[in-house]
Write a protein that holds these residues in place. Structure first.
Motif, mmCIF file in Angstrom:
data_model
loop_
_atom_site.group_PDB
_atom_site.id
_atom_site.type_symbol
_atom_site.label_atom_id
_atom_site.label_comp_id
_atom_site.label_asym_id
_atom_site.label_seq_id
_atom_site.Cartn_x
_atom_site.Cartn_y
_atom_site.Cartn_z
ATOM 1 N N LEU A 64 0.512 -1.569 -0.353
ATOM 2 C CA LEU A 64 -0.023 0.025 0.136
ATOM 3 C C LEU A 64 0.958 1.661 0.043
ATOM 4 O O LEU A 64 0.887 2.722 -0.763
ATOM 5 C CB LEU A 64 -0.970 0.373 0.809
ATOM 6 C CG LEU A 64 -2.155 -1.303 0.649
ATOM 7 C CD1 LEU A 64 -2.727 -1.160 2.829
ATOM 8 C CD2 LEU A 64 -3.257 -1.165 -0.439
ATOM 9 N N ALA A 65 2.074 1.236 0.968
ATOM 10 C CA ALA A 65 2.964 2.612 0.679
ATOM 11 C C ALA A 65 3.251 2.850 -0.653
ATOM 12 O O ALA A 65 3.116 3.935 -1.074
ATOM 13 C CB ALA A 65 3.642 2.429 1.602
ATOM 14 N N ALA A 66 3.692 1.723 -1.352
ATOM 15 C CA ALA A 66 4.513 1.953 -2.929
ATOM 16 C C ALA A 66 3.291 2.606 -3.860
ATOM 17 O O ALA A 66 3.623 3.176 -3.878
ATOM 18 C CB ALA A 66 4.566 0.255 -3.380
ATOM 19 N N LEU A 67 2.255 1.789 -2.997
ATOM 20 C CA LEU A 67 1.056 2.515 -4.060
ATOM 21 C C LEU A 67 0.695 4.191 -3.468
ATOM 22 O O LEU A 67 0.804 4.882 -5.150
ATOM 23 C CB LEU A 67 -0.363 1.364 -4.009
ATOM 24 C CG LEU A 67 -0.754 0.437 -4.242
ATOM 25 C CD1 LEU A 67 -1.834 -0.196 -4.684
ATOM 26 C CD2 LEU A 67 -0.242 0.104 -5.889
ATOM 27 N N GLU A 68 0.869 4.090 -2.573
ATOM 28 C CA GLU A 68 1.012 5.382 -2.032
ATOM 29 C C GLU A 68 1.695 6.539 -3.230
ATOM 30 O O GLU A 68 1.625 7.682 -3.463
ATOM 31 C CB GLU A 68 0.578 5.065 -1.129
ATOM 32 C CG GLU A 68 -0.521 6.494 -0.245
ATOM 33 C CD GLU A 68 0.140 6.719 0.776
ATOM 34 O OE1 GLU A 68 0.244 5.743 1.595
ATOM 35 O OE2 GLU A 68 -1.305 7.626 1.340
ATOM 36 N N ASN A 69 3.914 5.849 -2.993
ATOM 37 C CA ASN A 69 3.697 6.457 -3.781
ATOM 38 C C ASN A 69 3.663 6.742 -5.370
ATOM 39 O O ASN A 69 4.854 7.409 -6.175
ATOM 40 C CB ASN A 69 5.616 5.946 -3.320
ATOM 41 C CG ASN A 69 6.118 6.728 -2.094
ATOM 42 O OD1 ASN A 69 6.058 8.322 -1.772
ATOM 43 N ND2 ASN A 69 5.465 5.880 -0.971
ATOM 44 N N PHE A 70 2.983 5.938 -5.870
ATOM 45 C CA PHE A 70 3.231 5.621 -7.774
ATOM 46 C C PHE A 70 2.236 6.841 -7.452
ATOM 47 O O PHE A 70 1.216 6.610 -8.823
ATOM 48 C CB PHE A 70 2.294 4.597 -8.440
ATOM 49 C CG PHE A 70 2.742 3.068 -8.191
ATOM 50 C CD1 PHE A 70 4.823 3.728 -8.464
ATOM 51 C CD2 PHE A 70 2.711 1.736 -8.054
ATOM 52 C CE1 PHE A 70 5.365 2.598 -8.279
ATOM 53 C CE2 PHE A 70 3.620 0.856 -7.808
ATOM 54 C CZ PHE A 70 4.886 1.257 -7.851
ATOM 55 N N GLU A 71 2.956 8.333 -7.721
ATOM 56 C CA GLU A 71 2.034 9.241 -8.010
ATOM 57 C C GLU A 71 1.762 9.627 -9.441
ATOM 58 O O GLU A 71 2.578 9.112 -10.508
ATOM 59 C CB GLU A 71 3.029 10.494 -7.292
ATOM 60 C CG GLU A 71 1.544 11.418 -6.775
ATOM 61 C CD GLU A 71 2.178 12.981 -6.474
ATOM 62 O OE1 GLU A 71 2.254 13.732 -7.044
ATOM 63 O OE2 GLU A 71 2.936 12.588 -5.374
ATOM 64 N N ILE A 72 0.433 9.509 -9.919
ATOM 65 C CA ILE A 72 0.610 8.776 -11.104
ATOM 66 C C ILE A 72 0.962 10.575 -11.971
ATOM 67 O O ILE A 72 0.322 11.285 -11.432
ATOM 68 C CB ILE A 72 -0.377 8.117 -11.930
ATOM 69 C CG1 ILE A 72 -0.037 8.491 -13.510
ATOM 70 C CG2 ILE A 72 -1.651 9.092 -11.624
ATOM 71 C CD1 ILE A 72 -1.882 7.802 -14.006
ATOM 72 N N THR A 73 1.794 10.936 -13.095
ATOM 73 C CA THR A 73 2.448 12.425 -13.088
ATOM 74 C C THR A 73 1.666 12.569 -15.053
ATOM 75 O O THR A 73 1.928 11.431 -15.773
ATOM 76 C CB THR A 73 3.319 12.836 -13.323
ATOM 77 O OG1 THR A 73 4.617 11.862 -14.032
ATOM 78 C CG2 THR A 73 4.063 12.651 -11.652
#
Ligand code: CMP
Length: 830
Positions: A64-73
């Motif tokens: 979940l932490a990884a997903l949070e960091n996958f900020e889509i730009t």
């Protein structure tokens, strides 16, 4: 928390794992895969918001932490996902089909997008009170249908090919339009560009056409490299992946032209030329690799889109919901106007083929928005120079709109397809299906019975199973005439379609076996596709016309002829003749095979009544092809022999290779020996692959000896006269002289036959004869038409040289005059 690389990998791998679980779920729920992914992303996003506080540990927490960091730009979407996704979908498009409908596609992608942009911009501007340029920007972003979403959905649905091409073509091209309009409007908004219609249009053209040029050049280079890399499968595939990204970045970032157009063009070029540059086995691997890449990118991007939604929609309120409703209504009304009003008007002008109401309804409802719109919206949201209000406004409305099209349109588009019966087989397909069923089921019963006996299976069970098959076959036979509204003409049409496809496959096989060169394969495939196009557009007549054109001398050939005649440059013409030799040979082989074999197979799916007509058509084609080939062989017998020799050599090599392959498969020879043999084989192939040069043999000093007229001259005088004569090759059916024209030259025939059309009958003149002398002698117009029967070598004597010749050699004058008088007498006696 410190972010480590393994967490990112965990996130990506986890996402892919999660995404593929949705595949069976989508199938079971009969729900679009991509929409389901977005829904999963959305749920994950909400979960993240909720668990943010909990600080979960372990793999789940890290995930979940990884997903949070996958900020889509916006950059990630543009530079990582878009090139791959656009390349994959464009490569699968049939360029010819695309070109058939390029009119409506460009209308939708350019004019349609602009209308929609303006309509949305003005309406939202009036309702929301936001600045007009901001609202136009919003309009441009939400007007671009998304290739990723559209292609994915249409693949799932199995829509008719033309419909899919219309919608996919539109979505690929309008992204380019939208991003250009977007850039221009954004510059205006930021105050770096003056608003202006003329500069806007010229910018647009430069960016659009520039993108196409970049894509074309890059793809062309890659096709060249592919030839060089031939046989190195992994390298060939990798270079296409490079191409997708490099052409995009080169265009978008360095040359500031449309990256999407560059990728679309590059993919279309590879998709059409690549097929006959890369051997079929590698081509399959290439397509599979791209499908895999497309699937990964697709799976990840939709989840990421879903993930970003809760964050973007955080600030949504009642006002935004109201605006969103307005946006949705206006955008759909604008699309309806374009598709239901403009498109028919456009079709009526004859610029585009008609599009049926059913198709138009699907196009209207199927204009999904997705990653592209979101990427553009993200670019606005990331732009810190814009006010928070503008950023939130664009972000919320675009996201809301994208979600609407995904969750409402994408999930119900199947209903629209069914409503218009577009998901069903056409009556012709149904009739073909019935015949295919009968011919497959018949005979299975007895085969099953035999096999059961051989394998000593339970006789009672076997009898039951066999009985079942027999009654199914019986039933299928009884239903064969159900709703049979198919006439023999319809069946001929179906039969010809099948035969043409078979023909193309045959050429591919010849190419795969290296019996024809890539260039010749391209010519053959283009001709057989032309036949199909002719059939589709003009029925049987269109097909026959196209078949005839395929044997005619095309503009390339005529250009070669012109260069030879005007400037004495023979190479292009010799090349064209050699090509003609090769493609006629392959065509004859293929047609023979179809008559012997293919036609019988086609017989199992078309009516018996149409079979004779199909046979006649094929026989006529074979006859015409053989005739065209005979004419060439007659003219260049030595070359024909050398070609045949080479063909035999290539056939032998193929057999040899097959034999080594088999020995290797049966482990009779090891890898080293096989490699050694294959190496040797490649060397011999390269030798044979060089096609022999065709010599036109157009040398006056040689040809003159074939004309008895000059035989009385001394060797020295012959050499002098030869200098006055201009050699010329004429092609079968070519009109050399026309009655009534003034005379400017006379002609000698070293090789070939021509036909003189007199008013009452025709006379043939052959090797050694001459013609065109009468007009010169009597200073009168030509008294007959003269046409070449086959290929002929001629020696042309221009009028000035003619006078010089007969003044110097009274003997020649007498001979000519005697012949002319005889001909004149013959003519007047009739
Ligand atoms: P000219 O009139 O210059 O152009 C047409 C040519 O047809 C003519 O010269 C002759 O060379 C040829 N021609 C005309 N009549 C006959 C004939 N009866 N037999 C053979 N050739 C002919």
């Amino acid at each position: 928390m410190e972010h480590q690389l393994y967490i990112t990998v965990l996130g990506l791998a986890g996402l892919l794992g999660l995404a593929v679980l949705m595949l069976p779920a989508a199938q079971r729920l009969n729900f679009p895969y991509t929409v389901l992914l977005a829904a999963v992303g959305l749920l994950l996003g909400i979960a993240l918001e909720l668990t943010g506080e909990l600080q979960l540990g372990g793999p789940l927490g890290d995930f979940l932490a990884a997903l949070e960091n996958f900020e889509i730009t916006s950059e990630a979407v543009l530079f990582v996902f878009l090139p791959a996704l656009v390349f994959e979908s464009a490569m699968a498009i049939d360029v010819r089909r695309l070109m058939d409908d390029i009119g409506p596609i460009l209308l939708l992608a350019i004019v349609g997008l602009l209308i929609s942009t303006v309509a949305v911009g003005i309406a939202v501007h009036m309702v929301s009170g936001m600045g007009l340029v901001v609202c136009l920007l919003l309009g441009a972003i939400v007007s671009a249908t998304d290739p990723v979403a559209v292609v994915a959905i249409f693949k799932d649905l199995g829509a008719p090919k033309r419909l899919a091409i219309l919608v996919e073509g539109e979505s690929l091209f309008n992204d380019a339009t939208a991003s250009v309009v977007f850039t221009i409007l954004l510059a205006m908004l930021l105050g770096t560009a003056e608003p202006g219609l003329v500069s806007g249009i010229s910018d647009f053209l430069v960016v659009f056409v520039g993108g196409i040029a970049v894509g074309y050049v890059c793809a062309y280079l890659v096709c060249f490299l592919l030839r060089w890399l031939s046989g190195q499968e992994v390298a060939e595939i990798t270079i296409t992946i490079s191409l997708a990204y490099l052409s995009f970045i080169l265009a978008e970032h360095y040359l500031h032209v449309s990256g999407v157009m560059a990728v679309v063009t590059a993919a279309l070029v590879v998709g059409s030329i690549g097929r006959t540059t890369i051997v079929p086995r590698t081509w399959h691997a290439l397509i599979e690799t791209w499908e895999q890449i497309g699937f990964w990118a697709n799976s990840i991007i939709f989840v990421l889109v879903g993930l970003a939604v809760p964050f973007i929609l955080e600030g949504i309120g009642l006002r935004e919901v109201g605006l969103l409703a307005v946006l949705i209504v206006v955008a759909f009304v604008a699309r309806a106007f374009i598709i239901f009003v403009m498109l028919p008007v456009f079709s009526r002008t004859g610029l585009a083929e008609n599009v049926s109401t059913g198709y138009r309804s699907v196009m209207f409802w199927g204009g999904l928005r997705g990653a592209v719109s979101l990427a553009l919206a993200l670019a606005v949201m990331e732009n810190q120079t814009l006010s928070t209000e503008v950023r939130e406004f664009v972000g919320i409305l675009v996201t809301g709109f994208v979600l609407f099209t995904l969750f409402v349109n994408a999930t119900t588009i199947g209903v629209v397809l069914r409503l218009f019966g577009l998901d069903e087989l056409s009556p012709a397909d149904l009739a073909t299906r019935r015949r295919a069923l009968v011919s497959s089921l018949t005979g299975i019963g007895s085969r099953l019975e035999r096999t059961a006996l051989e394998r000593e299976l339970d006789p009672e069970l076997a009898r039951k199973a066999v009985q079942q098959y027999r009654s199914r076959a019986e039933e299928a036979r009884n239903r064969l005439d159900d709703g049979e509204e198919m006439s023999d003409d319809d069946w001929v049409h179906i039969g010809l379609t099948t035969l043409s496809t078979q023909e193309s496959n045959g050429y591919f096989r010849l190419f795969a076996d290296r019996l024809v060169a890539p260039k010749i394969a391209r010519i053959l495939l283009a001709r057989s596709n032309d036949n199909l196009d002719g059939l589709r557009a003009g029925g049987l007549e269109g097909y026959l016309a196209s078949v005839k054109r395929a044997l005619a001398f095309d503009w390339r050939f005529r250009l070669g002829l012109l260069l030879q005649r005007r400037f004495g440059i023979s190479r292009p013409l010799a090349g064209q003749l050699a090509d003609r030799f090769e493609f006629l040979l392959a065509m004859r082989t293929q047609l023979r095979e179809q008559l012997a074999d293919g036609l019988t197979q086609v017989g199992s799916v078309v009516s018996d009544g149409s079979m004779n007509r199909l046979r006649d058509i094929l026989e006529k084609r074979l006859g015409d092809t053989a005739k065209a080939l005979d004419a060439l062989e007659l003219q260049y017998p030595d070359y024909a022999k050398r070609l045949e020799e080479r063909h035999l050599g290539l056939l032998a090599l193929r057999l040899e290779r097959a034999s080594y392959d088999q020995m290797r498969r049966h482990s009779l020879i090891g890898k080293e020996i096989y490699g050694n043999l294959a190496h040797e084989l490649r060397r011999r192939f390269a030798e044979l692959n060089q096609r022999p040069r065709l010599d036109l043999g157009l040398k006056p000093e040689k040809l003159i000896h074939r004309v008895p007229f000059f035989s009385g001259l001394s060797a020295e005088r012959t050499a002098e006269v030869a200098k006055l004569l201009r050699p010329r090759l004429v092609i079968p059916g070519e009109r050399i002289l026309s009655k009534g024209e003034p005379g400017d030259a006379m002609y000698f025939i070293p090789n070939g036959v021509v036909e003189v059309s007199l008013s009452a009958d025709t006379v043939q003149l052959g090797s050694g004869d001459f013609f065109g002398e009468m007009a010169l002698l009597s200073d009168s117009p030509r008294n007959a038409d003269v046409t070449a029967k086959g290929f002929c070598d001629l020696l042309v004597l221009w009028v000035r040289d003619f006078r010089q010749l007969i003044d110097k050699d009274p003997q020649l004058r007498e001979t000519i005059e005697a012949v002319a008088k005889e001909r004149l007498d013959y003519g007047s006696a009739r």
